[in-house]
Design a protein around this motif. Structure first.
Motif, PDB file in Angstrom:
ATOM      1  N   HIS A  26       1.152  -1.083  -0.106  1.00 48.66           N
ATOM      2  CA  HIS A  26       0.278   0.181   0.353  1.00 48.66           C
ATOM      3  C   HIS A  26       0.771   1.444  -0.165  1.00 48.66           C
ATOM      4  CE1 HIS A  26      -3.934   1.736   0.223  1.00 48.66           C
ATOM      5  NE2 HIS A  26      -3.198   1.989   0.896  1.00 48.66           N
ATOM      6  N   ARG A  27       1.910   1.195   0.394  1.00 46.90           N
ATOM      7  CA  ARG A  27       2.802   2.279   0.881  1.00 46.90           C
ATOM      8  C   ARG A  27       4.020   2.178  -0.811  1.00 46.90           C
ATOM      9  NH1 ARG A  27       3.855   0.250   6.165  1.00 46.90           N
ATOM     10  NH2 ARG A  27       5.510  -0.890   4.807  1.00 46.90           N
ATOM     11  N   HIS A  28       3.690   1.390  -1.615  1.00 47.49           N
ATOM     12  CA  HIS A  28       4.782   0.950  -2.513  1.00 47.49           C
ATOM     13  C   HIS A  28       3.443   1.140  -4.010  1.00 47.49           C
ATOM     14  CE1 HIS A  28       7.383   1.462   0.656  1.00 47.49           C
ATOM     15  NE2 HIS A  28       8.079   1.878   0.085  1.00 47.49           N
ATOM     16  N   PRO A  29       2.983   1.609  -4.652  1.00 49.93           N
ATOM     17  CA  PRO A  29       2.055   1.553  -5.664  1.00 49.93           C
ATOM     18  C   PRO A  29       1.963   1.948  -6.556  1.00 49.93           C
ATOM     19  CG  PRO A  29       1.135   3.381  -5.108  1.00 49.93           C
ATOM     20  CD  PRO A  29       2.310   2.577  -3.594  1.00 49.93           C
ATOM     21  N   GLU A  30       1.996   0.873  -7.865  1.00 52.55           N
ATOM     22  CA  GLU A  30       2.472   0.717  -9.248  1.00 52.55           C
ATOM     23  C   GLU A  30       1.463   0.863 -10.232  1.00 52.55           C
ATOM     24  OE1 GLU A  30       7.309   0.062  -9.385  1.00 52.55           O
ATOM     25  OE2 GLU A  30       6.177  -1.333  -9.154  1.00 52.55           O
ATOM     26  N   LEU A  31       1.267   1.514 -10.931  1.00 59.55           N
ATOM     27  CA  LEU A  31      -0.201   1.615 -11.966  1.00 59.55           C
ATOM     28  C   LEU A  31       0.318   0.598 -12.771  1.00 59.55           C
ATOM     29  CD1 LEU A  31       0.075   5.666 -13.436  1.00 59.55           C
ATOM     30  CD2 LEU A  31      -1.288   4.173 -11.346  1.00 59.55           C
ATOM     31  N   SER A  32      -1.294   0.341 -13.549  1.00 60.30           N
ATOM     32  CA  SER A  32      -0.884  -0.815 -13.969  1.00 60.30           C
ATOM     33  C   SER A  32       0.109  -0.853 -15.368  1.00 60.30           C
ATOM     34  CB  SER A  32      -1.970  -0.614 -14.648  1.00 60.30           C
ATOM     35  OG  SER A  32      -3.089  -0.403 -13.818  1.00 60.30           O
ATOM     36  N   GLU A 141      -6.685  -3.249 -14.083  1.00 56.72           N
ATOM     37  CA  GLU A 141      -7.472  -2.044 -13.412  1.00 56.72           C
ATOM     38  C   GLU A 141      -7.869  -1.762 -15.335  1.00 56.72           C
ATOM     39  OE1 GLU A 141      -9.354  -1.034 -11.836  1.00 56.72           O
ATOM     40  OE2 GLU A 141      -8.992  -0.986  -9.512  1.00 56.72           O
ATOM     41  N   VAL A 142      -6.802  -1.628 -16.344  1.00 53.11           N
ATOM     42  CA  VAL A 142      -7.329  -0.559 -17.475  1.00 53.11           C
ATOM     43  C   VAL A 142      -7.395  -2.112 -18.627  1.00 53.11           C
ATOM     44  CG1 VAL A 142      -5.877   0.761 -16.649  1.00 53.11           C
ATOM     45  CG2 VAL A 142      -4.725  -0.516 -17.642  1.00 53.11           C
ATOM     46  N   THR A 143      -8.379  -1.600 -19.899  1.00 52.48           N
ATOM     47  CA  THR A 143      -8.081  -3.016 -20.910  1.00 52.48           C
ATOM     48  C   THR A 143      -6.728  -2.742 -21.413  1.00 52.48           C
ATOM     49  OG1 THR A 143      -8.810  -0.799 -22.274  1.00 52.48           O
ATOM     50  CG2 THR A 143     -10.367  -3.007 -20.741  1.00 52.48           C
ATOM     51  N   PRO A 144      -6.564  -3.442 -22.237  1.00 56.15           N
ATOM     52  CA  PRO A 144      -6.632  -5.303 -22.169  1.00 56.15           C
ATOM     53  C   PRO A 144      -7.027  -6.198 -20.659  1.00 56.15           C
ATOM     54  CG  PRO A 144      -5.092  -4.607 -23.329  1.00 56.15           C
ATOM     55  CD  PRO A 144      -5.197  -3.356 -22.947  1.00 56.15           C
ATOM     56  N   GLY A 145      -6.156  -5.742 -20.647  1.00 62.59           N
ATOM     57  CA  GLY A 145      -6.064  -5.947 -18.365  1.00 62.59           C
ATOM     58  C   GLY A 145      -4.554  -6.911 -18.763  1.00 62.59           C
ATOM     59  N   GLY A 146      -4.860  -7.727 -17.497  1.00 60.88           N
ATOM     60  CA  GLY A 146      -2.933  -8.224 -18.293  1.00 60.88           C
ATOM     61  C   GLY A 146      -3.420 -10.060 -18.328  1.00 60.88           C
ATOM     62  N   ALA A 147      -4.519 -10.258 -18.237  1.00 58.64           N
ATOM     63  CA  ALA A 147      -5.092 -11.856 -17.968  1.00 58.64           C
ATOM     64  C   ALA A 147      -5.173 -12.407 -18.920  1.00 58.64           C
ATOM     65  CB  ALA A 147      -6.462 -11.908 -17.660  1.00 58.64           C
ATOM     66  N   VAL A 148      -4.814 -11.343 -20.341  1.00 60.37           N
ATOM     67  CA  VAL A 148      -4.740 -12.197 -21.877  1.00 60.37           C
ATOM     68  C   VAL A 148      -3.165 -12.320 -21.604  1.00 60.37           C
ATOM     69  CG1 VAL A 148      -4.923 -11.143 -24.460  1.00 60.37           C
ATOM     70  CG2 VAL A 148      -5.698 -10.567 -22.670  1.00 60.37           C
ATOM     71  N   GLY A 149      -1.904 -11.372 -21.540  1.00 57.78           N
ATOM     72  CA  GLY A 149      -0.961 -11.535 -21.498  1.00 57.78           C
ATOM     73  C   GLY A 149      -0.371 -13.387 -20.095  1.00 57.78           C
TER      74      GLY A 149
END
Length: 402
Positions: A26-32, A141-149
Protein backbone atom coordinates in the motif's frame (compact mmCIF):
# COMPACT_ATOMS: atom_id res chain seq x y z
CA UNK A 1 -12.06 -31.24 11.56
CA UNK A 2 -8.34 -31.72 12.25
CA UNK A 3 -7.45 -30.42 8.79
CA UNK A 4 -9.61 -27.35 9.33
CA UNK A 5 -7.97 -26.64 12.69
CA UNK A 6 -4.55 -26.91 11.05
CA UNK A 7 -5.58 -24.46 8.34
CA UNK A 8 -7.01 -21.94 10.79
CA UNK A 9 -4.02 -22.22 13.10
CA UNK A 10 -1.49 -21.88 10.29
CA UNK A 11 -3.21 -18.83 8.78
CA UNK A 12 -3.41 -17.16 12.18
CA UNK A 13 0.34 -17.65 12.44
CA UNK A 14 1.01 -16.10 9.02
CA UNK A 15 -1.59 -13.32 9.40
CA UNK A 16 0.86 -10.75 10.85
CA UNK A 17 3.03 -11.28 7.76
CA UNK A 18 0.00 -10.76 5.52
CA UNK A 19 -0.73 -7.44 7.22
CA UNK A 20 2.91 -6.38 6.92
CA UNK A 21 3.00 -7.36 3.22
CA UNK A 22 -0.24 -5.57 2.48
CA UNK A 23 0.89 -2.36 4.15
CA UNK A 24 4.25 -2.43 2.36
CA UNK A 25 2.45 -2.73 -0.97
CA UNK A 26 0.00 0.00 0.00
CA UNK A 27 2.92 2.35 0.69
CA UNK A 28 4.59 1.45 -2.63
CA UNK A 29 1.91 1.23 -5.36
CA UNK A 30 2.56 1.01 -9.10
CA UNK A 31 0.18 1.62 -11.99
CA UNK A 32 -1.01 -0.97 -14.50
CA UNK A 33 1.73 -2.28 -16.81
CA UNK A 34 4.30 -0.45 -14.62
CA UNK A 35 4.52 -2.96 -11.75
CA UNK A 36 8.26 -3.61 -12.15
CA UNK A 37 9.33 -3.14 -8.53
CA UNK A 38 6.15 -4.74 -7.20
CA UNK A 39 6.84 -7.82 -9.30
CA UNK A 40 10.46 -8.01 -8.12
CA UNK A 41 9.36 -7.69 -4.49
CA UNK A 42 6.73 -10.44 -4.88
CA UNK A 43 9.28 -12.74 -6.52
CA UNK A 44 11.65 -12.27 -3.57
CA UNK A 45 8.93 -13.13 -1.07
CA UNK A 46 7.92 -16.23 -3.04
CA UNK A 47 11.50 -17.45 -3.31
CA UNK A 48 11.97 -17.01 0.45
CA UNK A 49 8.76 -18.98 1.02
CA UNK A 50 10.13 -21.77 -1.17
CA UNK A 51 8.08 -21.51 -4.36
CA UNK A 52 9.17 -22.16 -7.91
CA UNK A 53 8.68 -18.77 -9.61
CA UNK A 54 8.24 -17.84 -13.26
CA UNK A 55 8.39 -14.11 -14.06
CA UNK A 56 7.57 -11.83 -16.97
CA UNK A 57 4.08 -13.04 -17.92
CA UNK A 58 1.81 -10.38 -19.40
CA UNK A 59 4.41 -7.73 -18.59
CA UNK A 60 5.24 -8.03 -14.91
CA UNK A 61 3.11 -11.04 -14.01
CA UNK A 62 4.38 -13.99 -12.00
CA UNK A 63 3.36 -17.60 -11.49
CA UNK A 64 4.32 -19.50 -8.34
CA UNK A 65 4.16 -23.28 -8.51
CA UNK A 66 3.85 -25.61 -5.52
CA UNK A 67 3.88 -29.33 -6.35
CA UNK A 68 2.54 -31.78 -3.81
CA UNK A 69 3.97 -35.19 -3.02
CA UNK A 70 0.72 -36.87 -4.04
CA UNK A 71 -0.86 -37.04 -7.52
CA UNK A 72 -3.80 -34.80 -8.26
CA UNK A 73 -5.16 -31.93 -10.34
CA UNK A 74 -3.64 -28.54 -11.13
CA UNK A 75 -5.62 -25.84 -9.34
CA UNK A 76 -4.89 -22.17 -10.07
CA UNK A 77 -5.61 -19.23 -7.78
CA UNK A 78 -5.29 -15.63 -8.95
CA UNK A 79 -4.46 -12.26 -7.39
CA UNK A 80 -3.98 -8.88 -9.10
CA UNK A 81 -1.11 -6.52 -8.24
CA UNK A 82 -1.69 -3.09 -9.88
CA UNK A 83 -2.78 0.21 -8.34
CA UNK A 84 -4.79 3.21 -9.58
CA UNK A 85 -4.00 6.84 -10.56
CA UNK A 86 -5.66 8.25 -7.42
CA UNK A 87 -4.20 10.45 -4.67
CA UNK A 88 -4.27 8.66 -1.32
CA UNK A 89 -6.00 10.98 1.18
CA UNK A 90 -5.86 8.66 4.19
CA UNK A 91 -3.93 9.62 7.30
CA UNK A 92 -2.21 6.42 8.44
CA UNK A 93 1.30 5.01 8.64
CA UNK A 94 0.79 2.89 5.51
CA UNK A 95 -0.58 5.62 3.21
CA UNK A 96 0.86 5.69 -0.31
CA UNK A 97 4.27 7.34 -0.62
CA UNK A 98 3.82 7.91 -4.36
CA UNK A 99 1.85 11.08 -5.20
CA UNK A 100 -1.19 10.43 -7.36
CA UNK A 101 -1.02 6.63 -7.10
CA UNK A 102 -2.67 4.34 -4.56
CA UNK A 103 -4.12 0.90 -4.02
CA UNK A 104 -7.74 2.02 -4.03
CA UNK A 105 -9.28 -1.34 -4.93
CA UNK A 106 -7.71 -3.89 -2.60
CA UNK A 107 -5.14 -5.43 -4.93
CA UNK A 108 -2.46 -4.98 -2.27
CA UNK A 109 -4.52 -7.17 0.05
CA UNK A 110 -5.20 -9.68 -2.74
CA UNK A 111 -1.44 -10.04 -3.24
CA UNK A 112 -0.70 -10.32 0.48
CA UNK A 113 -3.42 -12.96 0.82
CA UNK A 114 -1.90 -15.01 -2.00
CA UNK A 115 1.52 -14.86 -0.36
CA UNK A 116 -0.08 -16.25 2.80
CA UNK A 117 -1.66 -19.01 0.71
CA UNK A 118 1.76 -19.76 -0.77
CA UNK A 119 3.11 -20.25 2.76
CA UNK A 120 0.28 -22.63 3.59
CA UNK A 121 0.72 -24.80 0.51
CA UNK A 122 4.52 -24.97 0.75
CA UNK A 123 4.20 -26.14 4.36
CA UNK A 124 1.68 -28.80 3.26
CA UNK A 125 3.58 -30.41 0.38
CA UNK A 126 3.60 -33.89 1.93
CA UNK A 127 -0.20 -34.03 2.04
CA UNK A 128 -0.82 -31.87 -1.03
CA UNK A 129 -2.57 -33.61 -3.92
CA UNK A 130 -1.45 -32.31 -7.29
CA UNK A 131 -0.20 -28.82 -8.05
CA UNK A 132 -1.23 -25.37 -6.84
CA UNK A 133 -0.44 -22.59 -9.28
CA UNK A 134 -0.64 -19.05 -7.86
CA UNK A 135 -1.07 -16.26 -10.41
CA UNK A 136 0.06 -12.72 -9.57
CA UNK A 137 -1.43 -10.74 -12.43
CA UNK A 138 -0.58 -7.21 -13.53
CA UNK A 139 -2.85 -4.60 -15.09
CA UNK A 140 -6.32 -5.68 -14.05
CA UNK A 141 -7.46 -2.05 -13.90
CA UNK A 142 -7.01 -1.09 -17.57
CA UNK A 143 -7.92 -2.71 -20.88
CA UNK A 144 -6.80 -4.91 -22.51
CA UNK A 145 -5.92 -6.21 -19.05
CA UNK A 146 -3.09 -8.39 -17.82
CA UNK A 147 -5.01 -11.67 -17.92
CA UNK A 148 -4.61 -11.94 -21.70
CA UNK A 149 -0.82 -11.81 -21.42
CA UNK A 150 -0.80 -14.26 -18.53
CA UNK A 151 -2.75 -16.76 -20.61
CA UNK A 152 -0.49 -16.25 -23.64
CA UNK A 153 2.48 -16.80 -21.35
CA UNK A 154 1.20 -20.24 -20.37
CA UNK A 155 -0.24 -19.47 -16.93
CA UNK A 156 -3.18 -21.82 -17.58
CA UNK A 157 -1.23 -24.58 -19.31
CA UNK A 158 -2.40 -27.86 -17.82
CA UNK A 159 -4.66 -26.14 -15.26
CA UNK A 160 -7.92 -27.92 -14.43
CA UNK A 161 -9.78 -25.17 -12.58
CA UNK A 162 -9.24 -21.58 -11.39
CA UNK A 163 -10.57 -19.51 -8.49
CA UNK A 164 -10.28 -15.83 -7.65
CA UNK A 165 -11.48 -13.49 -4.92
CA UNK A 166 -12.20 -9.78 -4.78
CA UNK A 167 -12.22 -8.23 -1.32
CA UNK A 168 -15.39 -6.15 -1.51
CA UNK A 169 -16.10 -3.29 0.92
CA UNK A 170 -19.81 -2.93 0.01
CA UNK A 171 -20.16 -6.29 1.81
CA UNK A 172 -19.47 -6.31 5.56
CA UNK A 173 -16.61 -8.34 6.95
CA UNK A 174 -17.64 -11.96 7.51
CA UNK A 175 -19.90 -12.24 4.46
CA UNK A 176 -18.94 -14.08 1.27
CA UNK A 177 -20.88 -13.99 -2.02
CA UNK A 178 -20.92 -15.23 -5.60
CA UNK A 179 -23.42 -16.35 -8.21
CA UNK A 180 -23.68 -18.91 -10.96
CA UNK A 181 -23.49 -17.76 -14.56
CA UNK A 182 -23.12 -14.06 -15.47
CA UNK A 183 -21.75 -12.14 -12.49
CA UNK A 184 -19.82 -8.99 -13.51
CA UNK A 185 -20.44 -6.84 -16.56
CA UNK A 186 -18.49 -6.36 -19.77
CA UNK A 187 -17.03 -2.81 -19.43
CA UNK A 188 -16.53 -1.14 -22.81
CA UNK A 189 -14.97 2.31 -23.28
CA UNK A 190 -16.19 5.10 -25.56
CA UNK A 191 -14.29 8.16 -26.78
CA UNK A 192 -16.11 10.78 -28.88
CA UNK A 193 -14.32 13.68 -30.57
CA UNK A 194 -16.47 16.49 -31.99
CA UNK A 195 -15.10 19.15 -34.35
CA UNK A 196 -17.13 22.25 -35.10
CA UNK A 197 -16.01 25.77 -36.08
CA UNK A 198 -14.74 28.04 -33.36
CA UNK A 199 -15.12 31.79 -33.20
CA UNK A 200 -16.05 34.88 -31.22
CA UNK A 201 -18.52 34.40 -28.40
CA UNK A 202 -20.47 37.42 -29.61
CA UNK A 203 -20.84 36.07 -33.16
CA UNK A 204 -22.28 32.57 -32.70
CA UNK A 205 -23.93 32.59 -36.12
CA UNK A 206 -20.51 32.37 -37.70
CA UNK A 207 -19.57 29.23 -35.74
CA UNK A 208 -20.50 25.62 -35.09
CA UNK A 209 -20.43 25.35 -31.31
CA UNK A 210 -18.84 22.05 -30.28
CA UNK A 211 -20.16 22.46 -26.72
CA UNK A 212 -23.75 22.68 -27.95
CA UNK A 213 -23.20 19.57 -30.07
CA UNK A 214 -21.65 17.74 -27.14
CA UNK A 215 -24.48 18.72 -24.80
CA UNK A 216 -27.08 17.55 -27.30
CA UNK A 217 -25.19 14.32 -27.70
CA UNK A 218 -25.05 13.64 -23.95
CA UNK A 219 -28.82 14.04 -23.75
CA UNK A 220 -29.47 11.89 -26.81
CA UNK A 221 -27.24 9.07 -25.60
CA UNK A 222 -29.35 8.68 -22.47
CA UNK A 223 -32.21 7.38 -24.64
CA UNK A 224 -30.25 4.30 -25.74
CA UNK A 225 -30.70 2.22 -22.58
CA UNK A 226 -34.14 3.62 -21.78
CA UNK A 227 -35.59 3.20 -25.28
CA UNK A 228 -33.45 0.74 -27.26
CA UNK A 229 -32.63 -1.98 -24.70
CA UNK A 230 -35.10 -4.45 -23.21
CA UNK A 231 -35.98 -3.01 -19.77
CA UNK A 232 -35.45 -6.47 -18.27
CA UNK A 233 -31.84 -6.50 -19.58
CA UNK A 234 -29.24 -4.89 -17.27
CA UNK A 235 -27.26 -2.19 -19.10
CA UNK A 236 -25.57 1.13 -18.38
CA UNK A 237 -24.26 3.91 -20.62
CA UNK A 238 -22.51 6.71 -18.75
CA UNK A 239 -20.60 9.77 -19.97
CA UNK A 240 -17.92 10.42 -17.39
CA UNK A 241 -16.01 13.37 -18.84
CA UNK A 242 -16.77 16.38 -21.05
CA UNK A 243 -13.85 18.56 -22.15
CA UNK A 244 -14.23 21.65 -24.33
CA UNK A 245 -13.30 25.29 -24.58
CA UNK A 246 -10.57 27.54 -23.20
CA UNK A 247 -12.23 30.79 -22.09
CA UNK A 248 -15.63 32.41 -21.71
CA UNK A 249 -15.73 34.59 -24.82
CA UNK A 250 -14.56 31.99 -27.36
CA UNK A 251 -16.90 29.42 -28.87
CA UNK A 252 -15.22 26.03 -28.69
CA UNK A 253 -14.18 24.33 -31.88
CA UNK A 254 -13.54 20.92 -30.31
CA UNK A 255 -15.15 18.79 -27.66
CA UNK A 256 -14.22 15.36 -26.26
CA UNK A 257 -16.57 13.05 -24.38
CA UNK A 258 -15.50 9.82 -22.71
CA UNK A 259 -17.67 7.20 -21.12
CA UNK A 260 -18.44 3.57 -20.49
CA UNK A 261 -20.94 0.94 -21.61
CA UNK A 262 -21.74 -1.95 -19.23
CA UNK A 263 -23.67 -5.02 -20.37
CA UNK A 264 -24.13 -8.71 -19.59
CA UNK A 265 -25.28 -10.08 -22.95
CA UNK A 266 -23.65 -9.84 -26.37
CA UNK A 267 -27.06 -8.90 -27.81
CA UNK A 268 -27.37 -5.83 -25.59
CA UNK A 269 -23.73 -4.95 -26.20
CA UNK A 270 -24.18 -5.03 -29.98
CA UNK A 271 -27.47 -3.12 -29.83
CA UNK A 272 -26.02 -0.31 -27.73
CA UNK A 273 -23.01 0.02 -29.99
CA UNK A 274 -25.22 0.16 -33.08
CA UNK A 275 -27.46 2.90 -31.62
CA UNK A 276 -24.48 4.81 -30.22
CA UNK A 277 -22.82 5.00 -33.63
CA UNK A 278 -26.01 6.23 -35.29
CA UNK A 279 -26.71 8.88 -32.65
CA UNK A 280 -23.14 10.21 -32.53
CA UNK A 281 -22.77 10.73 -36.26
CA UNK A 282 -26.31 11.91 -36.95
CA UNK A 283 -26.36 14.37 -34.05
CA UNK A 284 -23.07 15.87 -35.21
CA UNK A 285 -24.32 16.11 -38.80
CA UNK A 286 -27.56 17.75 -37.67
CA UNK A 287 -25.53 20.59 -36.12
CA UNK A 288 -23.07 20.89 -39.01
CA UNK A 289 -20.18 19.34 -37.06
CA UNK A 290 -18.00 16.29 -37.53
CA UNK A 291 -17.63 13.46 -35.03
CA UNK A 292 -15.34 10.47 -34.55
CA UNK A 293 -16.34 7.60 -32.27
CA UNK A 294 -13.71 5.28 -30.82
CA UNK A 295 -15.51 2.31 -29.27
CA UNK A 296 -13.17 -0.04 -27.42
CA UNK A 297 -14.33 -3.46 -26.35
CA UNK A 298 -13.48 -4.11 -22.73
CA UNK A 299 -13.31 -7.36 -20.82
CA UNK A 300 -15.93 -10.02 -21.47
CA UNK A 301 -18.65 -10.65 -18.92
CA UNK A 302 -17.51 -12.66 -15.90
CA UNK A 303 -19.43 -15.93 -16.20
CA UNK A 304 -18.96 -18.40 -13.34
CA UNK A 305 -19.08 -22.09 -14.11
CA UNK A 306 -22.28 -23.63 -12.71
CA UNK A 307 -20.50 -26.58 -11.09
CA UNK A 308 -17.81 -24.42 -9.51
CA UNK A 309 -20.34 -21.85 -8.30
CA UNK A 310 -22.26 -24.68 -6.64
CA UNK A 311 -18.97 -25.72 -5.02
CA UNK A 312 -18.58 -22.20 -3.63
CA UNK A 313 -22.00 -22.27 -1.94
CA UNK A 314 -21.34 -25.72 -0.51
CA UNK A 315 -17.78 -25.08 0.68
CA UNK A 316 -18.43 -21.58 2.00
CA UNK A 317 -21.47 -22.67 4.00
CA UNK A 318 -19.50 -25.53 5.50
CA UNK A 319 -16.55 -23.33 6.46
CA UNK A 320 -18.23 -20.07 7.49
CA UNK A 321 -21.83 -21.11 8.18
CA UNK A 322 -24.89 -20.72 5.91
CA UNK A 323 -25.72 -17.31 7.40
CA UNK A 324 -22.43 -15.90 6.06
CA UNK A 325 -23.05 -16.93 2.44
CA UNK A 326 -25.01 -14.81 -0.02
CA UNK A 327 -26.04 -15.00 -3.65
CA UNK A 328 -24.63 -11.82 -5.13
CA UNK A 329 -26.62 -9.43 -7.24
CA UNK A 330 -25.30 -8.70 -10.74
CA UNK A 331 -22.34 -6.33 -10.49
CA UNK A 332 -21.83 -3.62 -13.12
CA UNK A 333 -18.10 -3.42 -12.40
CA UNK A 334 -15.86 -5.35 -14.79
CA UNK A 335 -13.07 -7.88 -14.18
CA UNK A 336 -10.57 -9.44 -16.56
CA UNK A 337 -10.82 -12.68 -14.59
CA UNK A 338 -13.44 -13.29 -17.29
CA UNK A 339 -10.67 -14.26 -19.71
CA UNK A 340 -9.59 -17.15 -17.49
CA UNK A 341 -13.18 -18.35 -17.22
CA UNK A 342 -13.42 -18.43 -21.00
CA UNK A 343 -10.55 -20.94 -21.05
CA UNK A 344 -11.26 -23.26 -18.11
CA UNK A 345 -13.95 -23.80 -15.44
CA UNK A 346 -13.75 -21.66 -12.36
CA UNK A 347 -15.46 -19.30 -9.96
CA UNK A 348 -14.93 -15.66 -9.03
CA UNK A 349 -16.03 -14.77 -5.50
CA UNK A 350 -16.51 -11.73 -3.26
CA UNK A 351 -15.32 -11.58 0.34
CA UNK A 352 -16.77 -8.84 2.53
CA UNK A 353 -14.14 -6.31 3.61
CA UNK A 354 -16.22 -3.38 4.83
CA UNK A 355 -16.74 -2.08 8.35
CA UNK A 356 -17.06 1.24 10.18
CA UNK A 357 -14.74 0.33 13.06
CA UNK A 358 -11.70 0.11 10.77
CA UNK A 359 -12.70 2.96 8.46
CA UNK A 360 -13.62 0.68 5.57
CA UNK A 361 -16.69 2.71 4.62
CA UNK A 362 -15.56 4.27 1.35
CA UNK A 363 -16.28 2.77 -2.08
CA UNK A 364 -13.65 1.18 -4.28
CA UNK A 365 -11.62 3.71 -6.31
CA UNK A 366 -12.13 6.40 -3.63
CA UNK A 367 -9.18 8.47 -2.28
CA UNK A 368 -10.05 7.35 1.28
CA UNK A 369 -10.45 3.67 0.39
CA UNK A 370 -9.37 1.14 2.98
CA UNK A 371 -10.49 -2.33 4.02
CA UNK A 372 -10.80 -4.63 6.99
CA UNK A 373 -7.51 -6.52 6.91
CA UNK A 374 -9.10 -9.49 8.72
CA UNK A 375 -10.90 -10.16 5.42
CA UNK A 376 -7.59 -11.48 4.07
CA UNK A 377 -7.94 -14.44 6.42
CA UNK A 378 -11.44 -15.16 5.14
CA UNK A 379 -10.22 -14.92 1.55
CA UNK A 380 -7.30 -17.26 2.18
CA UNK A 381 -9.52 -19.84 3.90
CA UNK A 382 -12.06 -19.67 1.09
CA UNK A 383 -9.58 -20.13 -1.75
CA UNK A 384 -7.64 -22.88 0.01
CA UNK A 385 -10.88 -24.68 0.88
CA UNK A 386 -12.12 -24.42 -2.72
CA UNK A 387 -8.83 -25.83 -4.03
CA UNK A 388 -8.74 -28.68 -1.52
CA UNK A 389 -12.38 -29.59 -2.08
CA UNK A 390 -11.79 -29.76 -5.84
CA UNK A 391 -8.67 -31.90 -5.37
CA UNK A 392 -10.45 -34.25 -2.98
CA UNK A 393 -13.38 -34.65 -5.37
CA UNK A 394 -10.99 -35.20 -8.26
CA UNK A 395 -9.19 -37.93 -6.33
CA UNK A 396 -12.46 -39.64 -5.35
CA UNK A 397 -13.62 -39.65 -8.97
CA UNK A 398 -10.29 -41.07 -10.16
CA UNK A 399 -10.35 -43.84 -7.54
CA UNK A 400 -13.92 -44.80 -8.40
CA UNK A 401 -12.95 -45.17 -12.05
CA UNK A 402 -10.12 -47.60 -11.31
Amino acid sequence: MEERTDLDAMLQTVYPDMVQWRRYLHRHPELSFQEKETSRWIARQLEEIGCEVKEGLGGFGLVATIRGDKPGPVVALRADIDALPIQDEKTCDYASTLPGVMHACGHDAHTATMLGIAKYFTSSRKSLEGERRLLFQPAEEVTPGGAVGMIKGGALSGVDVIYGVHLWTPLPYGIVAARSGPFMAAPDEIYIDITGRGGHGGLPHETVDAIVVGAALVQALQTIVSRSVNPLEPAVLSIGSFHAGTTGNVIAERCRLTGTVRTFSEEARARIRERLEAIVYQTAAMHGANAVLDYRDGYPTVVNDDVEAARFFRVAAERFGPEAVQTSTLIMAGEDFSYYLREIPGCFMFVGAGGEACGAVYPHHHPMFDLNEQSMLVSAKLMISMAENYASEHLSTRVSQL
